[in-house]
Write an enzyme that holds these catalytic residues in place. Structure first.
Site, PDB file in Angstrom:
ATOM      1  N   SER A   6       0.534  -1.166  -0.007  1.00 38.66           N
ATOM      2  CA  SER A   6       0.073   0.602  -0.285  1.00 38.66           C
ATOM      3  C   SER A   6       0.747   0.968   0.319  1.00 38.66           C
ATOM      4  O   SER A   6       1.811   1.049   0.846  1.00 38.66           O
ATOM      5  CB  SER A   6      -0.564  -0.041   1.405  1.00 38.66           C
ATOM      6  OG  SER A   6      -1.715   1.251   1.013  1.00 38.66           O
ATOM      7  N   MET A  34      -9.546   7.204  -1.322  1.00 40.62           N
ATOM      8  CA  MET A  34     -10.321   7.052   0.298  1.00 40.62           C
ATOM      9  C   MET A  34     -11.423   8.775  -0.065  1.00 40.62           C
ATOM     10  O   MET A  34     -10.489   9.384  -0.301  1.00 40.62           O
ATOM     11  CB  MET A  34      -9.483   7.867   1.616  1.00 40.62           C
ATOM     12  CG  MET A  34      -8.447   5.951   2.430  1.00 40.62           C
ATOM     13  SD  MET A  34      -8.085   6.661   3.593  1.00 40.62           S
ATOM     14  CE  MET A  34      -7.302   4.925   3.845  1.00 40.62           C
ATOM     15  N   HIS A  63      -8.600  -0.194  -3.892  1.00 39.51           N
ATOM     16  CA  HIS A  63      -8.904  -0.212  -2.824  1.00 39.51           C
ATOM     17  C   HIS A  63     -10.116   0.735  -2.848  1.00 39.51           C
ATOM     18  O   HIS A  63      -9.556   2.057  -2.229  1.00 39.51           O
ATOM     19  CB  HIS A  63      -8.302  -0.969  -1.894  1.00 39.51           C
ATOM     20  CG  HIS A  63      -9.071  -0.931  -0.322  1.00 39.51           C
ATOM     21  ND1 HIS A  63      -8.167  -1.173   0.971  1.00 39.51           N
ATOM     22  CD2 HIS A  63     -10.490  -1.062  -0.639  1.00 39.51           C
ATOM     23  CE1 HIS A  63      -8.787  -1.195   1.667  1.00 39.51           C
ATOM     24  NE2 HIS A  63     -10.736  -1.102   1.820  1.00 39.51           N
ATOM     25  N   MET A  65     -12.871   3.204  -0.901  1.00 35.60           N
ATOM     26  CA  MET A  65     -13.691   3.367   0.528  1.00 35.60           C
ATOM     27  C   MET A  65     -13.548   4.408   0.150  1.00 35.60           C
ATOM     28  O   MET A  65     -13.690   5.683   0.617  1.00 35.60           O
ATOM     29  CB  MET A  65     -11.515   3.242   1.437  1.00 35.60           C
ATOM     30  CG  MET A  65     -11.373   2.270   2.053  1.00 35.60           C
ATOM     31  SD  MET A  65      -9.468   2.256   2.444  1.00 35.60           S
ATOM     32  CE  MET A  65      -8.732   2.073   1.170  1.00 35.60           C
ATOM     33  N   MET A 134     -10.779  -6.406   6.417  1.00 35.15           N
ATOM     34  CA  MET A 134     -10.081  -5.790   7.233  1.00 35.15           C
ATOM     35  C   MET A 134      -9.640  -5.683   8.655  1.00 35.15           C
ATOM     36  O   MET A 134     -10.193  -6.260   8.925  1.00 35.15           O
ATOM     37  CB  MET A 134     -10.404  -4.033   6.631  1.00 35.15           C
ATOM     38  CG  MET A 134     -10.962  -3.065   5.755  1.00 35.15           C
ATOM     39  SD  MET A 134      -9.332  -2.959   4.516  1.00 35.15           S
ATOM     40  CE  MET A 134      -9.064  -2.096   5.448  1.00 35.15           C
TER      41      MET A 134
HETATM   42  C1  DX5 Z   1      -6.288   1.883   5.897  1.00 34.83           C
HETATM   43  C2  DX5 Z   1      -6.060   1.464   4.430  1.00 34.83           C
HETATM   44  C3  DX5 Z   1      -4.584   0.167   4.157  1.00 34.83           C
HETATM   45  C4  DX5 Z   1      -3.480   0.950   4.545  1.00 34.83           C
HETATM   46  C5  DX5 Z   1      -3.086  -0.129   5.167  1.00 34.83           C
HETATM   47  O1  DX5 Z   1      -7.814   2.224   5.328  1.00 34.83           O
HETATM   48  O2  DX5 Z   1      -6.585   0.567   3.305  1.00 34.83           O
HETATM   49  O3  DX5 Z   1      -4.404  -0.362   2.811  1.00 34.83           O
HETATM   50  O4  DX5 Z   1      -3.203   1.828   3.758  1.00 34.83           O
HETATM   51  O5  DX5 Z   1      -1.650   0.420   5.316  1.00 34.83           O
HETATM   52  P1  DX5 Z   1      -0.384  -0.484   7.023  1.00 34.83           P
HETATM   53  O6  DX5 Z   1       0.262  -1.491   6.462  1.00 34.83           O
HETATM   54  O7  DX5 Z   1       0.002   0.922   7.486  1.00 34.83           O
HETATM   55  O8  DX5 Z   1      -1.960  -0.592   8.285  1.00 34.83           O
HETATM   56 ZN    ZN Z   2      -6.135  -1.281   2.089  1.00 36.92          ZN
END
Ligand code: DX5
Ligand code: ZN
Length: 212
Positions: A6, A34, A63, A65, A134
């Site tokens: 990510s 996001m 992804h 969100m 998640m």
């Molecule tokens: C959270 C994201 C994750 C996040 C993962 O909302 O969907 O993909 O960036 O990052 P780490 O590994 O730092 O938790």
């Molecule tokens: Zn993610």
């Protein structure tokens, strides 16, 4: 098992130099979109993905969100996504959305938040290419792993074995060298962000994870 990195915690001004440090040892890049509505934070949109697409041949694991994901599927397909994962909690008709994503000849993933029970996905499992569990409340990188995700990936693996389903089991949030061993025998794809991106030597951390 593979690692999907990510980029959420990356220094966006130096994104290319950073990605060049480890792109040759991964196949998947996890792109966290996001909207400040479905989650309490805003990240990036299709323009960044489109720019990265010109530079990278990695598998783009997008992804979403965001609220109303159905409105933005074609935009994220055009930007270069290879798989689009949306949230079960963000849409009225997840099966229709899976079929809509498939109509663009890309992979379709579905994700659930930590408070959503995994069996809400039962009827969708034959149709989906990826299930993203998640292990943090979505919105921010660098949070701590929530252990209730372990039972969910165990359940999904059992469902795959019992029914012969082919979807990939993925996990996202708080994945590092301490937490990955808790789920590595159940998942196909582990998303890791800050643990890799904030490291002085991301390639070294990736190799550590790949052996967990
Ligand atoms: C959270 C994201 C994750 C996040 C993962 O909302 O969907 O993909 O960036 O990052 P780490 O590994 O730092 O938790
Ligand atoms: Zn993610």
């Amino acid at each position: 098992m593979e690692i999907s990195v990510s980029i959420l915690s990356i220094d966006y001004a130096n994104i290319k130099q950073k990605l060049d440090q480890f792109s040759n040892c991964i196949h998947y890049l996890h792109l966290d979109v996001m909207d400040g509505n479905f989650v309490p934070n805003i990240s990036f949109g299709p323009a960044l993905i489109q720019s990265l697409r010109k530079e990278s041949s990695l598998f783009f694991d997008t992804h979403l969100m965001i609220a109303h994901p159905e409105k933005f599927i074609s935009t994220f397909v055009e930007a270069g996504s290879d798989c689009i994962t949306f949230h079960y909690e963000a849409t009225q008709d997840p099966l229709q959305l899976i079929q809509y994503i498939h109509s663009f000849h890309i992979k379709a993933g579905i994700s659930i938040n930590p408070d959503t029970p995994v069996d809400v996905l039962d009827l969708l499992l034959p149709y989906v290419d990826l299930v993203l569990i998640m292990s943090v409340h979505p919105g921010y990188g660098g949070q701590s792993f929530i252990p209730s995700a372990i039972n969910k990936v165990q359940y999904l693996k059992r469902m795959k074995e019992e029914h012969g389903y082919s979807f990939l089991i993925s996990i996202d949030g708080g994945i590092n060298d301490q937490t990955l061993p808790l789920v590595s025998s159940y998942v196909d794809l582990a998303v890791s962000g800050s643990y890799i991106i904030n490291a002085a030597n991301p390639e070294e951390k990736l190799k550590l994870l790949m052996h967990k």
